[in-house]
Design a protein around this motif. Sequence first.
Motif, PDB file in Angstrom:
ATOM      1  N   SER A   1       0.844  -1.188   0.000  1.00 40.11           N
ATOM      2  CA  SER A   1       0.000   0.000   0.000  1.00 40.11           C
ATOM      3  C   SER A   1       0.882   1.242   0.000  1.00 40.11           C
ATOM      4  N   PRO A   2       0.951   1.959  -1.130  1.00 43.39           N
ATOM      5  CA  PRO A   2       1.721   3.203  -1.150  1.00 43.39           C
ATOM      6  C   PRO A   2       1.243   4.190  -0.074  1.00 43.39           C
ATOM      7  N   GLU A   3      -0.059   4.197   0.200  1.00 40.50           N
ATOM      8  CA  GLU A   3      -0.579   5.112   1.218  1.00 40.50           C
ATOM      9  C   GLU A   3      -0.031   4.753   2.601  1.00 40.50           C
ATOM     10  N   ALA A   4       0.073   3.476   2.900  1.00 37.46           N
ATOM     11  CA  ALA A   4       0.638   3.061   4.189  1.00 37.46           C
ATOM     12  C   ALA A   4       2.116   3.449   4.270  1.00 37.46           C
ATOM     13  N   LEU A   5       2.841   3.305   3.160  1.00 36.05           N
ATOM     14  CA  LEU A   5       4.242   3.714   3.136  1.00 36.05           C
ATOM     15  C   LEU A   5       4.368   5.232   3.295  1.00 36.05           C
ATOM     16  N   ARG A   6       3.469   5.981   2.649  1.00 39.36           N
ATOM     17  CA  ARG A   6       3.486   7.447   2.803  1.00 39.36           C
ATOM     18  C   ARG A   6       3.258   7.839   4.262  1.00 39.36           C
ATOM     19  N   ARG A   7       2.264   7.190   4.899  1.00 40.29           N
ATOM     20  CA  ARG A   7       1.985   7.496   6.313  1.00 40.29           C
ATOM     21  C   ARG A   7       3.203   7.164   7.177  1.00 40.29           C
ATOM     22  N   ALA A   8       3.828   6.031   6.909  1.00 38.88           N
ATOM     23  CA  ALA A   8       5.018   5.647   7.675  1.00 38.88           C
ATOM     24  C   ALA A   8       6.140   6.654   7.451  1.00 38.88           C
ATOM     25  N   GLY A   9       6.294   7.124   6.225  1.00 41.61           N
ATOM     26  CA  GLY A   9       7.307   8.135   5.922  1.00 41.61           C
ATOM     27  C   GLY A   9       7.018   9.449   6.632  1.00 41.61           C
ATOM     28  N   THR A  10       5.745   9.831   6.655  1.00 39.96           N
ATOM     29  CA  THR A  10       5.348  11.052   7.366  1.00 39.96           C
ATOM     30  C   THR A  10       5.602  10.906   8.856  1.00 39.96           C
ATOM     31  N   ASN A  11       5.246   9.756   9.412  1.00 44.66           N
ATOM     32  CA  ASN A  11       5.482   9.502  10.837  1.00 44.66           C
ATOM     33  C   ASN A  11       6.975   9.552  11.162  1.00 44.66           C
ATOM     34  N   ALA A  12       7.789   8.965  10.298  1.00 44.23           N
ATOM     35  CA  ALA A  12       9.240   8.987  10.527  1.00 44.23           C
ATOM     36  C   ALA A  12       9.772  10.416  10.402  1.00 44.23           C
TER      37      ALA A  12
ATOM     38  N   TRP B   1      27.170  13.040  23.151  1.00 43.50           N
ATOM     39  CA  TRP B   1      25.725  13.173  22.931  1.00 43.50           C
ATOM     40  C   TRP B   1      25.454  13.764  21.547  1.00 43.50           C
ATOM     41  N   SER B   2      26.153  14.832  21.208  1.00 42.74           N
ATOM     42  CA  SER B   2      25.938  15.487  19.917  1.00 42.74           C
ATOM     43  C   SER B   2      26.216  14.542  18.758  1.00 42.74           C
ATOM     44  N   GLY B   3      27.310  13.809  18.863  1.00 42.62           N
ATOM     45  CA  GLY B   3      27.643  12.858  17.806  1.00 42.62           C
ATOM     46  C   GLY B   3      26.592  11.774  17.654  1.00 42.62           C
ATOM     47  N   GLN B   4      26.121  11.264  18.778  1.00 43.04           N
ATOM     48  CA  GLN B   4      25.093  10.220  18.725  1.00 43.04           C
ATOM     49  C   GLN B   4      23.781  10.782  18.180  1.00 43.04           C
ATOM     50  N   CYS B   5      23.450  11.999  18.581  1.00 42.77           N
ATOM     51  CA  CYS B   5      22.217  12.626  18.068  1.00 42.77           C
ATOM     52  C   CYS B   5      22.295  12.816  16.555  1.00 42.77           C
ATOM     53  N   LYS B   6      23.439  13.296  16.063  1.00 42.69           N
ATOM     54  CA  LYS B   6      23.587  13.521  14.618  1.00 42.69           C
ATOM     55  C   LYS B   6      23.470  12.207  13.851  1.00 42.69           C
ATOM     56  N   THR B   7      24.106  11.169  14.370  1.00 41.68           N
ATOM     57  CA  THR B   7      24.050   9.870  13.702  1.00 41.68           C
ATOM     58  C   THR B   7      22.633   9.313  13.691  1.00 41.68           C
ATOM     59  N   THR B   8      21.979   9.348  14.845  1.00 46.80           N
ATOM     60  CA  THR B   8      20.608   8.828  14.941  1.00 46.80           C
ATOM     61  C   THR B   8      19.660   9.663  14.098  1.00 46.80           C
ATOM     62  N   SER B   9      19.812  10.968  14.139  1.00 48.92           N
ATOM     63  CA  SER B   9      18.974  11.853  13.338  1.00 48.92           C
ATOM     64  C   SER B   9      19.118  11.544  11.846  1.00 48.92           C
ATOM     65  N   GLY B  10      20.356  11.325  11.427  1.00 51.20           N
ATOM     66  CA  GLY B  10      20.603  10.980  10.021  1.00 51.20           C
ATOM     67  C   GLY B  10      19.932   9.674   9.628  1.00 51.20           C
ATOM     68  N   MET B  11      19.976   8.693  10.525  1.00 53.83           N
ATOM     69  CA  MET B  11      19.336   7.403  10.226  1.00 53.83           C
ATOM     70  C   MET B  11      17.814   7.557  10.148  1.00 53.83           C
ATOM     71  N   ILE B  12      17.237   8.339  11.058  1.00 53.01           N
ATOM     72  CA  ILE B  12      15.784   8.545  11.034  1.00 53.01           C
ATOM     73  C   ILE B  12      15.389   9.258   9.741  1.00 53.01           C
ATOM     74  N   ALA B  13      16.155  10.276   9.361  1.00 59.05           N
ATOM     75  CA  ALA B  13      15.870  11.000   8.118  1.00 59.05           C
ATOM     76  C   ALA B  13      15.982  10.073   6.906  1.00 59.05           C
ATOM     77  N   GLU B  14      16.972   9.189   6.932  1.00 64.83           N
ATOM     78  CA  GLU B  14      17.157   8.240   5.833  1.00 64.83           C
ATOM     79  C   GLU B  14      15.964   7.287   5.729  1.00 64.83           C
ATOM     80  N   VAL B  15      15.487   6.801   6.858  1.00 62.77           N
ATOM     81  CA  VAL B  15      14.318   5.915   6.867  1.00 62.77           C
ATOM     82  C   VAL B  15      13.091   6.657   6.341  1.00 62.77           C
ATOM     83  N   ALA B  16      12.887   7.893   6.798  1.00 63.60           N
ATOM     84  CA  ALA B  16      11.739   8.690   6.343  1.00 63.60           C
ATOM     85  C   ALA B  16      11.797   8.883   4.831  1.00 63.60           C
ATOM     86  N   GLY B  17      12.967   9.227   4.331  1.00 63.94           N
ATOM     87  CA  GLY B  17      13.124   9.430   2.889  1.00 63.94           C
ATOM     88  C   GLY B  17      12.910   8.150   2.097  1.00 63.94           C
ATOM     89  N   ALA B  18      13.440   7.050   2.600  1.00 66.19           N
ATOM     90  CA  ALA B  18      13.291   5.766   1.895  1.00 66.19           C
ATOM     91  C   ALA B  18      11.831   5.329   1.849  1.00 66.19           C
TER      92      ALA B  18
END
Length: 145
Positions: free
Chosen positions: A52-63, A106-123
């Motif tokens: 379902s593209p709509e389910a993927l869109r919602r998941a992307g929006t949530n991410a 903390w900053s390094g971990q936040c940047k890394t985690t933030s990047g991964m979350i953004a990557e998941v949202a984009g994917a």
Amino acid sequence: MNPWLFDSSGNLTEAAKKQFPDLAAAAAGAQPQGWSPEPVTGAGGGRTVKVSPEALRRAGTNAGTLHTKFDKACGDAWKDIVADTQDMDRSAWKIVQAVWDAFDVWSGQCKTTSGMIAEVAGALSSNAEQYARAEQVNAQNLTKN
């Protein structure tokens, strides 16, 4: 996991249920609208998976929402570090250094985690659009024959 979505008992808050109906459905044990996670037997006898593209869109929006809130929380956690450490007594310099070292980690971990979350949202968003385009092209090709 997004800690802002849950109350002290670990349950979704009412606001979270309204904002993310797919999470509310999952918490209630129901399937969210537009989602079919179980394989379906195709006409050719093989197994296919309904996407379902709509389910993927919602998941992307949530991410994406999680990404925004995560970045804000990371920034808020240390926003007063300069003010909190600048007036410390010189004898506390080791404590100040330890606080700044913790901030660097903390900053390094936040940047890394933030990047991964953004990557998941984009994917997720990208896959939603690719599936939708593929379905449209397939439908057009089937009507030509």
